[in-house]
Design a protein around this motif. Structure first.
Motif, PDB file in Angstrom:
ATOM      1  N   THR A 154       9.420  -5.267  44.532  1.00 19.93           N
ATOM      2  CA  THR A 154       9.002  -4.018  45.166  1.00 19.93           C
ATOM      3  C   THR A 154       8.905  -2.920  44.115  1.00 19.93           C
ATOM      4  O   THR A 154       9.860  -2.642  43.389  1.00 19.93           O
ATOM      5  N   ALA A 155       7.718  -2.316  44.012  1.00 20.98           N
ATOM      6  CA  ALA A 155       7.480  -1.322  42.973  1.00 20.98           C
ATOM      7  C   ALA A 155       6.091  -0.728  43.165  1.00 20.98           C
ATOM      8  O   ALA A 155       5.269  -1.243  43.934  1.00 20.98           O
ATOM      9  N   ILE A 156       5.847   0.336  42.440  1.00 24.43           N
ATOM     10  CA  ILE A 156       4.481   0.841  42.291  1.00 24.43           C
ATOM     11  C   ILE A 156       3.897   0.150  41.065  1.00 24.43           C
ATOM     12  O   ILE A 156       4.504   0.165  39.989  1.00 24.43           O
ATOM     13  N   TYR A 157       2.746  -0.449  41.246  1.00 27.07           N
ATOM     14  CA  TYR A 157       2.082  -1.176  40.164  1.00 27.07           C
ATOM     15  C   TYR A 157       0.920  -0.337  39.632  1.00 27.07           C
ATOM     16  O   TYR A 157       0.068   0.112  40.402  1.00 27.07           O
ATOM     17  N   TYR A 158       0.922  -0.165  38.323  1.00 26.68           N
ATOM     18  CA  TYR A 158      -0.096   0.645  37.673  1.00 26.68           C
ATOM     19  C   TYR A 158      -0.968  -0.231  36.773  1.00 26.68           C
ATOM     20  O   TYR A 158      -0.442  -1.047  36.015  1.00 26.68           O
ATOM     21  N   CYS A 159      -2.275  -0.028  36.841  1.00 24.22           N
ATOM     22  CA  CYS A 159      -3.119  -0.665  35.844  1.00 24.22           C
ATOM     23  C   CYS A 159      -3.379   0.339  34.736  1.00 24.22           C
ATOM     24  O   CYS A 159      -3.463   1.540  34.987  1.00 24.22           O
ATOM     25  N   GLY A 198       3.329  -4.467  25.142  1.00 27.68           N
ATOM     26  CA  GLY A 198       4.318  -4.156  26.163  1.00 27.68           C
ATOM     27  C   GLY A 198       4.783  -2.705  26.172  1.00 27.68           C
ATOM     28  O   GLY A 198       5.626  -2.332  27.004  1.00 27.68           O
ATOM     29  N   ARG A 199       4.250  -1.891  25.320  1.00 23.60           N
ATOM     30  CA  ARG A 199       4.683  -0.496  25.224  1.00 23.60           C
ATOM     31  C   ARG A 199       3.757   0.400  26.019  1.00 23.60           C
ATOM     32  O   ARG A 199       2.551   0.463  25.744  1.00 23.60           O
ATOM     33  N   LYS A 200       4.294   1.132  26.970  1.00 28.69           N
ATOM     34  CA  LYS A 200       3.433   1.966  27.810  1.00 28.69           C
ATOM     35  C   LYS A 200       2.769   3.078  27.010  1.00 28.69           C
ATOM     36  O   LYS A 200       1.686   3.553  27.384  1.00 28.69           O
ATOM     37  N   GLU A 201       3.379   3.469  25.874  1.00 21.12           N
ATOM     38  CA  GLU A 201       2.793   4.531  25.054  1.00 21.12           C
ATOM     39  C   GLU A 201       1.463   4.121  24.414  1.00 21.12           C
ATOM     40  O   GLU A 201       0.702   4.961  23.948  1.00 21.12           O
ATOM     41  N   GLU A 202       1.191   2.822  24.404  1.00 17.68           N
ATOM     42  CA  GLU A 202      -0.030   2.326  23.785  1.00 17.68           C
ATOM     43  C   GLU A 202      -1.259   2.484  24.674  1.00 17.68           C
ATOM     44  O   GLU A 202      -2.381   2.267  24.221  1.00 17.68           O
ATOM     45  N   TYR A 203      -1.043   2.822  25.913  1.00 15.67           N
ATOM     46  CA  TYR A 203      -2.151   2.888  26.865  1.00 15.67           C
ATOM     47  C   TYR A 203      -2.425   4.336  27.259  1.00 15.67           C
ATOM     48  O   TYR A 203      -1.575   5.017  27.820  1.00 15.67           O
ATOM     49  N   ASP A 204      -3.616   4.793  26.967  1.00 16.51           N
ATOM     50  CA  ASP A 204      -3.992   6.165  27.276  1.00 16.51           C
ATOM     51  C   ASP A 204      -4.486   6.344  28.709  1.00 16.51           C
ATOM     52  O   ASP A 204      -4.477   7.445  29.236  1.00 16.51           O
ATOM     53  N   TYR A 205      -4.975   5.279  29.301  1.00 16.87           N
ATOM     54  CA  TYR A 205      -5.610   5.379  30.616  1.00 16.87           C
ATOM     55  C   TYR A 205      -4.758   4.672  31.659  1.00 16.87           C
ATOM     56  O   TYR A 205      -4.438   3.491  31.499  1.00 16.87           O
ATOM     57  N   TRP A 206      -4.410   5.415  32.710  1.00 14.27           N
ATOM     58  CA  TRP A 206      -3.573   4.900  33.781  1.00 14.27           C
ATOM     59  C   TRP A 206      -4.244   5.140  35.127  1.00 14.27           C
ATOM     60  O   TRP A 206      -4.782   6.228  35.365  1.00 14.27           O
ATOM     61  N   GLY A 207      -4.176   4.142  35.979  1.00  7.02           N
ATOM     62  CA  GLY A 207      -4.608   4.331  37.355  1.00  7.02           C
ATOM     63  C   GLY A 207      -3.504   5.002  38.151  1.00  7.02           C
ATOM     64  O   GLY A 207      -2.393   5.224  37.660  1.00  7.02           O
ATOM     65  N   GLN A 208      -3.761   5.285  39.402  1.00  4.85           N
ATOM     66  CA  GLN A 208      -2.822   6.061  40.216  1.00  4.85           C
ATOM     67  C   GLN A 208      -1.701   5.216  40.774  1.00  4.85           C
ATOM     68  O   GLN A 208      -0.726   5.757  41.277  1.00  4.85           O
ATOM     69  N   GLY A 209      -1.790   3.913  40.692  1.00  3.11           N
ATOM     70  CA  GLY A 209      -0.724   3.048  41.181  1.00  3.11           C
ATOM     71  C   GLY A 209      -0.952   2.608  42.607  1.00  3.11           C
ATOM     72  O   GLY A 209      -1.547   3.318  43.417  1.00  3.11           O
ATOM     73  N   THR A 210      -0.458   1.418  42.899  1.00 10.60           N
ATOM     74  CA  THR A 210      -0.507   0.899  44.253  1.00 10.60           C
ATOM     75  C   THR A 210       0.868   0.324  44.590  1.00 10.60           C
ATOM     76  O   THR A 210       1.476  -0.363  43.770  1.00 10.60           O
ATOM     77  N   LEU A 211       1.345   0.629  45.778  1.00  6.93           N
ATOM     78  CA  LEU A 211       2.708   0.267  46.154  1.00  6.93           C
ATOM     79  C   LEU A 211       2.755  -1.137  46.740  1.00  6.93           C
ATOM     80  O   LEU A 211       2.000  -1.460  47.658  1.00  6.93           O
ATOM     81  N   VAL A 212       3.647  -1.931  46.207  1.00  7.29           N
ATOM     82  CA  VAL A 212       3.922  -3.260  46.738  1.00  7.29           C
ATOM     83  C   VAL A 212       5.349  -3.257  47.266  1.00  7.29           C
ATOM     84  O   VAL A 212       6.288  -2.918  46.544  1.00  7.29           O
ATOM     85  N   THR A 213       5.487  -3.635  48.517  1.00  2.00           N
ATOM     86  CA  THR A 213       6.806  -3.709  49.140  1.00  2.00           C
ATOM     87  C   THR A 213       7.026  -5.128  49.640  1.00  2.00           C
ATOM     88  O   THR A 213       6.201  -5.662  50.389  1.00  2.00           O
ATOM     89  N   VAL A 214       8.113  -5.738  49.180  1.00  2.00           N
ATOM     90  CA  VAL A 214       8.421  -7.109  49.559  1.00  2.00           C
ATOM     91  C   VAL A 214       9.683  -7.101  50.404  1.00  2.00           C
ATOM     92  O   VAL A 214      10.745  -6.687  49.945  1.00  2.00           O
ATOM     93  N   SER A 215       9.546  -7.546  51.636  1.00  2.00           N
ATOM     94  CA  SER A 215      10.697  -7.587  52.538  1.00  2.00           C
ATOM     95  C   SER A 215      11.371  -8.957  52.483  1.00  2.00           C
ATOM     96  O   SER A 215      10.718  -9.971  52.262  1.00  2.00           O
ATOM     97  N   SER A 216      12.662  -8.962  52.696  1.00  2.00           N
ATOM     98  CA  SER A 216      13.415 -10.223  52.628  1.00  2.00           C
ATOM     99  C   SER A 216      13.434 -10.937  53.972  1.00  2.00           C
ATOM    100  O   SER A 216      13.030 -10.418  54.989  1.00  2.00           O
TER     101      SER A 216
END
Length: 125
Positions: A90-95, A107-125
């Motif tokens: 469960t998290a907000i996933y960003y491209c 793997g370093r987020k500082e290397e990416y200049d362009y970010w999308g707004q994110g999409t929320l994924v929720t996993v219920s147990s």
């Protein structure tokens, strides 16, 4: 380049989900694309990246075997297919994207200049 992530939602543990990342222009085809995620109360963490030609894919060890990154340059779109989802996914996933990301720094987020707004994924147990 502008990125828009979508495809998130509420799923049950063990199910699969495919996220999409749509880009605004043709420069996308020359960019390395990645996915990061941020769980509630946690730091942003790297998930996966794929080179412009899709020749190389790189995953954080935690997701290997369950997550698959891909892209369709003809559609200016990248994907993250997630299987056997767990509540801890469960998290907000960003491209993200950048024209020149060295393999050692994928793997370093500082290397990416362009970010999308994110999409929320929720996993219920």
């Amino acid at each position: 380049v502008q990125l828009q992530a979508f495809g998130g939602g509420l799923v049950q543990a063990g199910e699969s989900l495919r996220l999409s990342c749509a880009a605004s222009g043709s420069t996308f085809t020359s960019y390395t694309v990645g996915w990061f995620r941020q769980a509630p109360g946690k730091e942003t963490e790297f998930v996966a990246a794929i080179t412009a030609s899709a020749g190389t894919r790189y995953y954080a060890n935690s997701w290997k075997g369950r997550f698959t990154i891909s892209r369709d340059n003809a559609k200016y779109t990248a994907y993250l297919e997630m299987s056997d989802l767990k509540p801890e996914d469960t998290a907000i996933y960003y491209c993200v994207a950048n024209p020149d990301v060295k393999p050692a720094t994928w793997g370093r987020k500082e290397e990416y200049d362009y970010w999308g707004q994110g999409t929320l994924v929720t996993v219920s147990s």
